[in-house]
Scaffold this motif. Structure first.
Motif, PDB file in Angstrom:
ATOM      1  N   HIS A   1      67.258  27.443  34.130  1.00  0.00           N
ATOM      2  CA  HIS A   1      67.069  27.131  35.549  1.00  0.00           C
ATOM      3  C   HIS A   1      65.581  26.992  35.878  1.00  0.00           C
ATOM      4  O   HIS A   1      64.731  27.603  35.220  1.00  0.00           O
TER       5      HIS A   1
ATOM      6  N   SER B   1      74.476  24.270  37.526  1.00  0.00           N
ATOM      7  CA  SER B   1      74.413  25.684  37.891  1.00  0.00           C
ATOM      8  C   SER B   1      73.369  25.911  38.969  1.00  0.00           C
ATOM      9  O   SER B   1      72.269  25.338  38.906  1.00  0.00           O
TER      10      SER B   1
ATOM     11  N   GLY C   1      78.828  27.641  39.383  1.00  0.00           N
ATOM     12  CA  GLY C   1      78.874  26.717  38.263  1.00  0.00           C
ATOM     13  C   GLY C   1      79.942  25.661  38.471  1.00  0.00           C
ATOM     14  O   GLY C   1      81.066  25.979  38.872  1.00  0.00           O
TER      15      GLY C   1
ATOM     16  N   TYR D   1      78.697  21.148  29.357  1.00  0.00           N
ATOM     17  CA  TYR D   1      77.641  21.512  30.300  1.00  0.00           C
ATOM     18  C   TYR D   1      78.170  21.473  31.726  1.00  0.00           C
ATOM     19  O   TYR D   1      79.076  20.694  32.053  1.00  0.00           O
TER      20      TYR D   1
ATOM     21  N   LYS E   1      74.188  25.110  32.802  1.00  0.00           N
ATOM     22  CA  LYS E   1      74.722  26.097  31.866  1.00  0.00           C
ATOM     23  C   LYS E   1      75.549  25.370  30.818  1.00  0.00           C
ATOM     24  O   LYS E   1      76.141  24.314  31.083  1.00  0.00           O
TER      25      LYS E   1
ATOM     26  N   TYR F   1      72.013  29.124  29.358  1.00  0.00           N
ATOM     27  CA  TYR F   1      71.650  28.535  30.646  1.00  0.00           C
ATOM     28  C   TYR F   1      70.138  28.401  30.779  1.00  0.00           C
ATOM     29  O   TYR F   1      69.359  29.080  30.108  1.00  0.00           O
TER      30      TYR F   1
END
Length: 256
Positions: A103, A164, A211, A161, A126, A101
């Motif tokens: 972010h 997230s 997610g 994929y 993710k 993942y």
């Protein structure tokens, strides 16, 4: 282009007011994800992995950063014949189900003290993937090489994929303060280069990461026909669900 991105990332992290932290993580699947991962005993396996964060502190109370990590939620091994014609030589087949993942995040630290609670928000992607690797069973890996000398082959069996996002809360406990803080306490300033000019902290946090739906494999999703019936045929029993999970982080942070 890749070099430019690396230079930008390093410059971002090590600019004034930067910080780095590294954590060991555990994750607990929630909702649909938990139900899909349940085994024959009715238990959903937890996962474990690593988490990395680089951040820039706009001020002492607010930071922006980049988060990345990887965790494993399934792992199986079996010894198989080297080929269909003989079972005198065997190799090890290892299959891992993982979540990688990344972010972007913000972090709010409302109080400045030895113990600092903080809050964060994250948004990113993710990747749920499954890889199978084959290993020589009569082999010793050379630690001086950057690859596994015993690995024969590797294949990615699944990859998908999902969007997230989530929220987190935790606290930092300052273990080592910057040298200039210690000097100010005793009204003394020393320009010695031996001083540690950063701040070292212990951290603990809990994140709830939502997610979106993904297609993935779990432990036990790959089945095989009986070798005695002829060449082995492989079947994938796919899962589809939302991919919510709770992530628990324990680690160390350095602030520059």
């Amino acid at each position: 282009m890749k070099k430019c991105l690396i230079v930008f990332f390093v410059s971002f992290i090590f600019s004034q007011g930067g910080g780095l932290n590294f954590s060991l993580i555990g994750h607990l699947p929630r909702g649909e994800f938990k139900e899909e991962l349940k085994n024959d005993s009715g238990n959903a396996p937890s996962g474990w992995g690593i988490d990395f964060n680089g951040m820039y502190y706009v001020n002492d109370a607010f930071a922006l950063g980049i988060n990345a990590g990887n965790s494993i939620y399934g792992n199986s091994r079996r010894s198989i014949p080297f080929n269909y014609y003989t079972d005198l030589i065997s190799i090890t087949e290892q299959t891992k189900n993982s979540i990688a993942y990344g972010h972007l995040f913000f972090k709010v630290v409302p109080f400045q003290s030895k113990v600092r609670p903080y809050f964060e928000g994250l948004i990113g992607l993710k990747n749920l993937y499954t890889k199978t690797r084959l290993f020589n069973e009569n082999c010793v890996d050379d630690p001086d090489t950057d690859h596994d000398d015993c690995e024969i082959a590797e294949s990615t069996n699944a990859s998908d994929y999902a969007f997230s996002y989530g929220l987190g809360a935790g606290f930092e406990v300052v273990l080592i303060e910057p040298s200039y803080v210690e000097h100010n306490k005793i009204e003394y300033m020393d320009n010695s280069k031996d001083d540690f000019d950063g701040e070292l902290s212990f951290l603990f946090s809990v994140r709830y990461l939502y997610g979106d739906e993904a297609k993935y494999l779990k432990e036990g999703s790959i089945t095989f026909t009986n070798p005695s019936d002829g060449p082995v045929q492989t079947s994938f029993n796919w899962s589809n669900s939302m991919t919510d999970l709770i992530q628990i982080n324990i680690g160390l942070q350095v602030k520059f």
